[in-house]
Design an enzyme around this catalytic site. Sequence first.
Site, PDB file in Angstrom:
ATOM      1  N   HIS A  57       0.837  -1.202   0.000  1.00 22.29           N
ATOM      2  CA  HIS A  57       0.000   0.000   0.000  1.00 22.29           C
ATOM      3  C   HIS A  57       0.867   1.245   0.000  1.00 22.29           C
ATOM      4  O   HIS A  57       1.787   1.359   0.800  1.00 22.29           O
ATOM      5  CB  HIS A  57      -0.899  -0.035   1.242  1.00 22.29           C
ATOM      6  CG  HIS A  57      -2.035   0.932   1.165  1.00 22.29           C
ATOM      7  ND1 HIS A  57      -1.844   2.288   1.167  1.00 22.29           N
ATOM      8  CD2 HIS A  57      -3.374   0.740   1.067  1.00 22.29           C
ATOM      9  CE1 HIS A  57      -3.023   2.880   1.082  1.00 22.29           C
ATOM     10  NE2 HIS A  57      -3.965   1.964   1.020  1.00 22.29           N
ATOM     11  N   ARG A 116      -2.731   1.092  -6.571  1.00 20.25           N
ATOM     12  CA  ARG A 116      -1.770   1.017  -5.470  1.00 20.25           C
ATOM     13  C   ARG A 116      -0.396   0.528  -5.894  1.00 20.25           C
ATOM     14  O   ARG A 116       0.619   1.057  -5.461  1.00 20.25           O
ATOM     15  CB  ARG A 116      -2.322   0.100  -4.394  1.00 20.25           C
ATOM     16  CG  ARG A 116      -3.520   0.714  -3.723  1.00 20.25           C
ATOM     17  CD  ARG A 116      -4.154  -0.224  -2.746  1.00 20.25           C
ATOM     18  NE  ARG A 116      -5.190   0.510  -2.023  1.00 20.25           N
ATOM     19  CZ  ARG A 116      -6.029  -0.054  -1.165  1.00 20.25           C
ATOM     20  NH1 ARG A 116      -5.958  -1.348  -0.923  1.00 20.25           N
ATOM     21  NH2 ARG A 116      -6.930   0.664  -0.545  1.00 20.25           N
ATOM     22  N   HIS A 132       0.258  -4.732   2.834  1.00 19.15           N
ATOM     23  CA  HIS A 132      -1.086  -4.371   3.261  1.00 19.15           C
ATOM     24  C   HIS A 132      -2.119  -5.482   3.070  1.00 19.15           C
ATOM     25  O   HIS A 132      -2.961  -5.722   3.932  1.00 19.15           O
ATOM     26  CB  HIS A 132      -1.520  -3.142   2.471  1.00 19.15           C
ATOM     27  CG  HIS A 132      -2.901  -2.667   2.776  1.00 19.15           C
ATOM     28  ND1 HIS A 132      -3.298  -2.351   4.061  1.00 19.15           N
ATOM     29  CD2 HIS A 132      -3.988  -2.468   2.000  1.00 19.15           C
ATOM     30  CE1 HIS A 132      -4.562  -1.971   4.025  1.00 19.15           C
ATOM     31  NE2 HIS A 132      -5.016  -2.044   2.808  1.00 19.15           N
TER      32      HIS A 132
END
Lengths: 251, 660
Positions: free
Chosen positions: B268, B339, B421
Amino acid sequence: MDKNISFTLKVWRQNGPKDKGHFDTFQMKDIPGDTSFLEMLDILNEQLIEEGKEPIVFDHDCREGICGMCSLYINGHPHGPATGATTCQIYMRRFKDGDVITVEPWRSAGFPVIRDLMVDRTAYDKIMQAGGFISVRTGAPQDANAILIPKPIADEAMDAASCIGCGACVAACKNGSAMLFVSAKVSQLNLLPQGKPEALRRAKAMISKMDELGFGNCTNTRACEAECPKCVSISNIARLNRDFIKAKLKD
Amino acid sequence: MTKIIDSKIPEGPIAEKWTNYKAHQKLVNPANKRRLDIIVVGTGLAGASAAASLGEMGFRVFNFCIQDSPRRAHSIAAQGGINAAKNYQNDGDSVYRLFYDTVKGGDYRAREANVYRLAEVSNNIIDQCVAQGVPFAREYGGLLANRSFGGAQVSRTFYAKGQTGQQLLLGAYSALSRQVGAGTVKLYTRYEMQDIVIVDGRARGIIAKNLVTGKLERFAAHAVVIATGGYGNAYFLSTNAMACNCTAAMSCYRKGAWFANPAYVQIHPTCIPVHGDKQSKLTLMSESLRNDGRIWVPKKLEDAKALQEGKIKGSDIPEEDRDYYLERRYPAFGNLVPRDVASRAAKERCDKGFGVNNTGLAVFLDFSESIERLGLDVVRQRYGNLFDMYEEITDVNPGELAKEINGVKYYNPMMIYPAIHYTMGGIWVDYELQTSIKGLFAIGECNFSDHGANRLGASALMQGLADGYFVLPYTIQNYLADQITVPRFSTDLPEFAEAEKAVQDKIDHLMNIKGKKSVDSIHKELGRVMWEYVGMGRTEEGLKTGLTRLKEIRKEFETELFIPGSKEGMNVELDKAIRLNDFITMGELIAYDALNRNESCGGHFREEYQTEEGEAKRDDENYFYVACWEYQGGDDKAPVLYKEPLVYEAIKVQTRNYKS
């Protein structure tokens, strides 16, 4: 850059629900200010393990202030010195060199100690099971935008819904009352049109369950509101009481 | 290796597959539902919604979680929002467009039919959640509000302040609580699944450890559903909660469930940078910040150097000396690129020496322009809780005016850096969400199916709830319809005794290593190796080194581990050690998959395979498949690869482009 600090840590140790319990004292040296409170306990636990001792047991999980798992009564305050923050969000820069920091579990009849700083909060789940929901089936309800909800109402419901179920309100209350927790859930649901049909039944059922589980009554000391990490307002308790009285009058 | 993999994708055009499936699948009648037991492991969005829905339908459900309450599951920490193709904003959204964006965002490595179904049920999720009393953000007219998110050109994200995951999870928890109260679901909190029990080739139960008493207990059912989340904590530092682990998933893998695409790990882009070696986790700053925040590093290396040495601050650098590198490289999507693209771009700048903190591993996220445009009040209304969270952690207030240069006001920027993440890979499942073991299902982050090589923001919540409310409760019946004549199982069967003994032996073994190193110290070492060699930029050589290092860590774990206390009663260190054992196996699996996949796609970036501009270079000719890994009977043996070829009917596979 934050400075390192050294301090005395007094931590409650209790081997099980029936053990009497005692404080252990530790000297903590050179802890960086940007260490979180729980990371400081990690450091201590690593030291204890290195010495072959059992680490201190405490509840924690997300470490970003939202799961409600961490507890800890620090220097007489649930979640420690900060307002609007959970224990995991407290950083050591809030403390001073030479401080004595006392750490205890939540203390309340409703939350028996499991071990050290870990307590049993399943009572909250039981209160939720008594009425903390809207009775809707999984399936295909009407379109979400078919129910118009004025922004102020939606915002108020959201504020009530921000409760993380940590139990700080109970720990802060001299009566061990769970009214802030119960009122937050009841307010969220009773404010919304979807929750209205069951509003009175919900208020009554959740309060009855709370009483049954050994939580105390509210005497408006406002300690819960002051210590709530999510700043949930006691105006929710007033709303809950109104709905409760309405429900009682209907009986 | 040849093996025929049947993903059970229904016939017909993509838009009709799910409807066709539901119309023709087998169902279980109400009287028979009462006779069937289902174990659901996990109480996050997927687990809680599945347990609640199955209980409500009439099945007898046993639901397990490792925390003290179902409400603690890590879904609760999702900040930004949930996607749905409602097109409430009249900006041209549709089920097809959400489907298309998700497939493209996943770099054409997802299974088309599953993604289409996900987009199709996305609208039901919003309806369901509103009916449950989830307080989504609203406009003054009372309608639901939306915002935009990375990888999309429409506003389709529904949100509840910066706490969307919390509100959705509490909605599912409410529904679950209702069923527990009604007696259809039995809840087991502070229980951790240790192994799956297979009887005659079908999943028929689990062995779980009561984390308070330390005792192992047996549970039997007609089907088992795993909803235990991802494996991000194999990297030690991640945005996952401390207890997130892959032990349940690994126990299924060791019993023969294939593990798909483990190399697809999402990094992330907007997390608070690492600050010291005592750090226990990384904190995510919601991607929604990229709606109004602009990401930059200095244009001049000398400015970056001065920042690294602490001689100047970000606010000292005037507009003309700032390099808004995402806006420069990707004009069409700017700060809202997906991302993986944003993370790699940050790494690229930092690798070139433009990092802005003392470690050189951070970039700025700046709100000066939006505060000037919208006013601080509006910006705080949108992101106030995130600003406060950032200030508590770093002691810097991003809403504070820091400097005025030539009439331009500069506010304190945030510092951010990519962090582990989410894991797109997971247990392989077919269209019915059934694993390669009959009667074993996997839902939510725990399975691999919908996000391909990269997940778009606000799609995890969507998938968790889609699986739990709208997909599994249907598809599991197609399996259970054949099981109505099967009586309830006794946990006295030899298969249960065997599985329990194996877990007990493992625990005894771990307790008896009696070395000198704590679980965390070995876990940190694992994390360093994973991040260094199996992280954001991977190479063949690095991955081979990584695999060697992982074997050393395994050895260290086997010989040096020290667990204080005893196996009787609560032992937090023992529980962590069991999880670490599985993280090491998981780490190797990620490395094997990353080494096999000689291409770059989504979250998997092999430095050998990139374009001249540094973009990921896929190899559709050779790697257009789902990599399914099969365990070979020992953690020291290399897993075997099977391939599920991807078949795209509705979407033309092309190179991802966020530039124009």
